[in-house]
Design an enzyme around this catalytic site. Sequence first.
Site, PDB file in Angstrom:
ATOM      1  N   SER A 300      35.212  67.735  68.759  1.00  0.00           N
ATOM      2  CA  SER A 300      36.313  67.494  67.823  1.00  0.00           C
ATOM      3  C   SER A 300      36.850  68.811  67.301  1.00  0.00           C
ATOM      4  CB  SER A 300      35.835  66.661  66.639  1.00  0.00           C
ATOM      5  OG  SER A 300      34.961  67.429  65.833  1.00  0.00           O
ATOM      6  N   ASP A 301      38.123  68.820  66.934  1.00  0.00           N
ATOM      7  CA  ASP A 301      38.598  69.910  66.099  1.00  0.00           C
ATOM      8  C   ASP A 301      37.858  69.763  64.763  1.00  0.00           C
ATOM      9  OD1 ASP A 301      39.935  72.061  65.014  1.00  0.00           O
ATOM     10  OD2 ASP A 301      41.915  71.408  65.673  1.00  0.00           O
ATOM     11  N   TRP A 302      37.840  70.821  63.965  1.00  0.00           N
ATOM     12  CA  TRP A 302      37.012  70.863  62.760  1.00  0.00           C
ATOM     13  C   TRP A 302      37.492  69.826  61.722  1.00  0.00           C
ATOM     14  CZ3 TRP A 302      35.122  73.150  66.437  1.00  0.00           C
ATOM     15  CH2 TRP A 302      34.023  73.987  66.367  1.00  0.00           C
TER      16      TRP A 302
END
Length: 816
Positions: A300-302
């Site tokens: 995932s992106d953060w």
Amino acid sequence: MAPATLLALLSASLLLAPSAGAQSQSLPQEVPFAYVQPLDTTILNAYGHSPPVYPSPNATGSGGWTAALAKAKAFVTKLTPEEKALMVTGYPGPCVGNILAVPRLSFPGLCLQDGPLAIRVADYASVFPAGVSAAASWDRTLMYERGLAMGQEFRGKGAHVMLGPVAGPLGRSAYAGRNWEGFSPDPYLTGVAMEETINGVQKAGVQATAKHFIANEQETQRNPSFDANFNIVQEAVSSNLDDRTMHELYLWPFANAVRANVASVMCSYNRINGSYGCENSKVLNGLLKTELGFQGYVMSDWGGTHSGVPGIEAGQDMDMPGGLGPYGMIATGSSHFGGNITAAVSNGTLAQSRVDDMIVRIMTPYYALGQDRGFPAVDPSSADLNTFSPRSKWLTEFNLTGPSSRDVRGNHATLIREQGAAAIVLLKNENNALPLKAPKSIAVFGNDAGEDTMGSYSTRNFEYGTLGAGGGSGTGRFTYLVSPLEAIKARAAQDQALVQSWLNNTLIATTDVTTLWIPKTPDVCLVFLKTWAEEGGDRTSLNSDWYGNEVVSSVAAKCSNTVVITHSSGPNVLPFADHPNVTAILAAHYPGQESGNSVVDVLYGAVNPSGHLPYTIALNASDYNAPPTTAVNTTGIEDWQSWFSERLEIDYRYFDAHNLSVRYPFGFGLSYTTFALSNLQTKAAGKQQQVSALPAASQQPAQPGGNPALWDTLYTVTATVRNTGRVDGAAVPQLYVTLPSSAPAGRPPRQLRGFDKIALKAGQSRTVSFSLMRRDLSYWDVGRQEWVIPAGEIGIAVGFSSRDLTLMGKITAVVA
Ligand SMILES: *[C@@H]1O[C@H](CO)[C@@H](O)[C@H](O)[C@H]1NC(C)=O
Ligand SMILES: *[C@@H]1O[C@H](CO)[C@@H](O)[C@H](O)[C@H]1NC(C)=O
Ligand SMILES: *[C@@H]1O[C@H](CO)[C@@H](O)[C@H](O)[C@H]1NC(C)=O
Ligand SMILES: *[C@@H]1O[C@H](CO)[C@@H](O)[C@H](O)[C@H]1NC(C)=O
Ligand SMILES: *[C@@H]1O[C@H](CO)[C@@H](O)[C@H](O)[C@H]1NC(C)=O
Ligand SMILES: *[C@@H]1O[C@H](CO)[C@@H](O)[C@H](O)[C@H]1NC(C)=O
Ligand SMILES: *[C@@H]1O[C@H](CO)[C@@H](O)[C@H](O)[C@H]1NC(C)=O
Ligand SMILES: *[C@@H]1O[C@H](CO)[C@@H](O)[C@H](O)[C@H]1NC(C)=O
Ligand SMILES: *[C@@H]1O[C@H](CO)[C@@H](O)[C@H](O)[C@H]1NC(C)=O
Ligand SMILES: *[C@@H]1O[C@H](CO)[C@@H](O)[C@H](O)[C@H]1NC(C)=O
């Protein structure tokens, strides 16, 4: 009163004295760009739904990873349920992202670090040219070497995973805040850059991450908005796009990345057709893992994880930063993954085999790249620099015993200087203004010329100092940054030249510059302009910052040899381009730490410029289409919608489709020499001149990059390129394809399908060769769900920009 003060008073009064032709003292107020897309109900009904694609495919190790896959599977069998949950869930630690060690199995954990142009959280590391600069070089070898050198630095610091390169944003809109982290709005150019970068990074033994998947084309409302109790009040922007546009533009460069065996793909913050990037089964299970045969893991992106089991079943494999909780909020230990996975498996909601596949996908690249064999430990200085998860937030101790502050820069400074220069685009050069011919008096203007005054690590716009990189997680921490002024002074000393400088843009823009310089007009006036861009916000203007246009007007009104240099994230409108006193313009983008040296090498002719624009420079800001949606001021939870209704018409595809004049076309760039093209030849790769419209059936299991037949070279096009001038230089011949009318409507008039950078001595000729692969000649047929070569004549055009095409040919691959 000391004489110095008297002098100051004197010049101050001069400054205020009205003089003939003096500029107005008031500077124009820039109106920030704001746009909300009108709601089109026909489109609303057509999109807004992402089809379900389940189950999530298992990794097969295809594409050369079978031995690594077997090791990964063996590793998984030894893990406890709790260890399995931790293998897929980030944890606060020394790196920007961390997977905990399993010491019992000699697994040291994973260190994930930003970003696409440098290892950001590090000291004694290099800052390389940004993605947009790499693209502007149009040099495959440079792209590879840049990736390799970055990979060496990540490895040296003990970072297993590099969070880059970037193909999303692709660059749908000229305004998007992160375009510079990626390469070009042309998917072919970006695809090549992705592949070369990934090959370089992974050759160094570091896992690359292709991000942000997918249609992550604006920063505004990239994440949802919350109320005080962290309930979502407005969802993140939804990128709504049709299947053909997806394949022919946005997915295209990710296919190159997967074909290059990229270890990881980062799912994006935005929604696609209403479904979040990290839980969209159509894009993750469907496009990425099935169609493209991706064998690595989706992280995932953060804070981009919006669910546990639903995201996992949709194809997400790793939650980052995990333990920091949803949406980057520091909430001890909580995560949609983590303990929730253990619980969901034990109560039967989530299949154990899916969790095992997640870990197999994470560990396969680890083994494939040999990271189990003597990978350096994490540099303890990372932990000190990491403000994202400082030690106070760690939930466990990390073993940071290796040497600290290791210098990983090697001889990369030389490389960066060369790469920065190779990426500079010469847009205008009248009266042979450049290269400079030992000027004895040089005036330097602009707040982009000097030293940075806000430190060597700036993630926010600042007035005084040059831009070597943009801001946000894609920036770098400069160990040093060579400013243009510093490099000009050093070089000008060889000619015993006078160098005067003014760095205050407000002063320059509002002053008759003849009152500034002594004793008479300088031989050359160098004006340095800058344009900031950063993650988290989109650009609000396509002008350069800090009254750049007014600075140029002021200088050019009095200096008949004004050379403008821009340090910019991407497209700038250049209203001064036709000014007769603006003799030269250089677009230097974000060149990294050797910035001043790179530009001086070009200004003085030590390097002959060979960069070409990786995007279009329009005449007017209002000429660009597809703006980001930035001005939604209604409060409905679903109100942030971005309709990609321009479909394939982004950047030059749009300007060409509408016959719009542009300032400088896509692919344009001058040199200090001239080049000519001749002798176009086309040869079929096979025995037959004709090929099938459809590729051979895809192999099972799916191969990385999708059906291998799409990557078969069907035709080779060659041409002779000659240096017709008096100095050595490098040409960038480009090949564009025009599909016939048997391809569905909406096909762009021309599409880049080949390029190369060819170094040529004065007078020398060489043959340039373009390999046309099946995908290059196909359109995506939505009904057939297949790449199809249209019947009839396919136009081939070769030249030095998208609008300087001198050689024309055709291929009939499929007879009507
Ligand atoms: C989005 O919706 C369009 C229109 O229905 C469809 O063509 C496309 O495949 C969808 N894409 C995704 C990723 O859901
Ligand atoms: C993945 O492999 C497991 C066996 O390890 C199998 O039970 C499962 O059905 C497979 N999943 C898919 C989608 O093929
Ligand atoms: C499970 O997920 C929820 C959010 O969906 C989170 O609040 C909770 O802390 C998680 N539990 C664990 C053990 O991580
Ligand atoms: C199983 O566990 C998951 C995660 O804790 C939870 O969300 C789900 O409601 C549980 N399902 C059942 C049927 O208990
Ligand atoms: C810590 O790391 C060093 C090498 O980096 C290793 O020799 C040592 O065994 C590790 N200690 C623990 C407790 O893991
Ligand atoms: C820059 O110039 C303007 C106009 O002369 C002046 O008002 C301002 O104080 C100057 N800024 C600095 C930092 O010197
Ligand atoms: C160009 O510069 C000269 C000074 O060298 C000036 O006289 C002239 O007005 C300038 N031209 C324009 C169009 O501003
Ligand atoms: C830019 O657009 C404005 C308004 O549409 C127009 O008046 C002007 O001529 C345009 N400028 C150029 C250089 O095309
Ligand atoms: C949104 O705000 C803009 C000004 O920023 C205004 O022009 C527009 O009418 C507003 N739209 C709605 C739907 O309120
Ligand atoms: C653009 O020009 C071409 C060739 O002159 C013409 O065929 C086409 O119709 C024009 N397109 C538009 C949108 O004006």
